[in-house]
Design a protein around this motif. Structure first.
Motif, mmCIF file in Angstrom:
data_model
loop_
_atom_site.group_PDB
_atom_site.id
_atom_site.type_symbol
_atom_site.label_atom_id
_atom_site.label_comp_id
_atom_site.label_asym_id
_atom_site.label_seq_id
_atom_site.Cartn_x
_atom_site.Cartn_y
_atom_site.Cartn_z
ATOM 1 N N ARG A 66 43.016 39.158 57.535
ATOM 2 C CA ARG A 66 41.590 39.548 57.310
ATOM 3 C C ARG A 66 40.559 39.185 58.292
ATOM 4 O O ARG A 66 39.685 39.708 58.612
ATOM 5 C CB ARG A 66 41.378 38.878 56.046
ATOM 6 N N LEU A 67 40.932 38.218 58.915
ATOM 7 C CA LEU A 67 40.071 37.526 59.890
ATOM 8 C C LEU A 67 40.061 38.353 61.063
ATOM 9 O O LEU A 67 39.088 38.599 61.846
ATOM 10 C CB LEU A 67 40.504 35.722 60.255
ATOM 11 N N ARG A 68 41.189 38.877 61.413
ATOM 12 C CA ARG A 68 41.155 40.040 62.582
ATOM 13 C C ARG A 68 40.144 41.119 62.477
ATOM 14 O O ARG A 68 39.432 41.532 63.090
ATOM 15 C CB ARG A 68 42.664 40.574 62.897
ATOM 16 N N GLY A 69 40.052 41.558 60.963
ATOM 17 C CA GLY A 69 38.940 42.378 60.642
ATOM 18 C C GLY A 69 37.674 41.950 60.785
ATOM 19 O O GLY A 69 36.883 42.734 60.767
ATOM 20 N N ARG A 70 37.526 40.687 60.850
ATOM 21 C CA ARG A 70 36.090 40.119 60.968
ATOM 22 C C ARG A 70 35.960 39.696 62.191
ATOM 23 O O ARG A 70 34.694 38.852 62.359
ATOM 24 C CB ARG A 70 36.122 38.960 59.943
ATOM 25 N N GLY A 71 36.536 39.965 63.322
ATOM 26 C CA GLY A 71 36.091 39.434 64.659
ATOM 27 C C GLY A 71 37.152 38.371 65.287
ATOM 28 O O GLY A 71 36.939 38.129 66.362
ATOM 29 N N LEU A 72 38.143 37.946 64.508
ATOM 30 C CA LEU A 72 39.099 37.131 65.316
ATOM 31 C C LEU A 72 39.766 38.022 66.494
ATOM 32 O O LEU A 72 40.343 38.884 65.990
ATOM 33 C CB LEU A 72 40.213 36.740 64.321
ATOM 34 N N PRO A 73 39.550 37.502 67.745
ATOM 35 C CA PRO A 73 40.325 38.449 68.775
ATOM 36 C C PRO A 73 41.828 38.033 68.879
ATOM 37 O O PRO A 73 42.482 37.152 68.273
ATOM 38 C CB PRO A 73 39.852 37.393 69.955
ATOM 39 N N TYR A 74 42.210 39.065 68.849
ATOM 40 C CA TYR A 74 43.938 39.199 69.159
ATOM 41 C C TYR A 74 44.616 40.045 70.394
ATOM 42 O O TYR A 74 43.699 40.772 70.726
ATOM 43 C CB TYR A 74 44.507 39.745 67.806
ATOM 44 N N VAL A 75 45.781 39.775 70.593
ATOM 45 C CA VAL A 75 46.331 40.731 71.633
ATOM 46 C C VAL A 75 47.596 41.508 71.012
ATOM 47 O O VAL A 75 48.242 41.028 70.191
ATOM 48 C CB VAL A 75 47.152 39.751 72.824
#
Length: 93
Positions: free
Chosen positions: A24-33
């Motif tokens: 869910r945090l990825r959807g809110r802007g948490l950067p990931y590779v």
């Protein structure tokens, strides 16, 4: 590359959240590779920056009462005077 990439389980442990919350945090802007369509990794620096960006100051401050009066549909009522009258009455026998 500055450091090793973290798996979702490792990143969730670092943030002390579940992997579902991490998603869910990825959807809110948490950067990931995104390595492949099904392989996602996280850089430790990105997680630290994400945490730093979310630090909040306490916004609740103790409010002082301006006065013992308030406005209602019937006008201004001085509740401190009403309370004093109630307290000073003699108890009924």
């Amino acid at each position: 590359m500055a450091g090793a990439l973290l798996t979702p389980d490792e990143a969730a442990d670092m943030l002390r959240v579940s992997t579902k919350t991490l998603q869910r945090l990825r959807g809110r802007g948490l950067p990931y590779v995104m390595i492949t369509n099904q392989t996602i990794r996280y850089r430790p620096d990105d997680l630290e920056n994400f945490i730093e960006g979310r630090i909040q100051q306490c916004r609740t401050a103790r409010k002082t009462r301006a006065s013992g009066t308030t406005t209602s549909k019937s006008g201004v009522v001085d509740f401190t005077a009403v309370a004093e009258r109630t307290i000073t009455r003699k108890p009924k026998r």
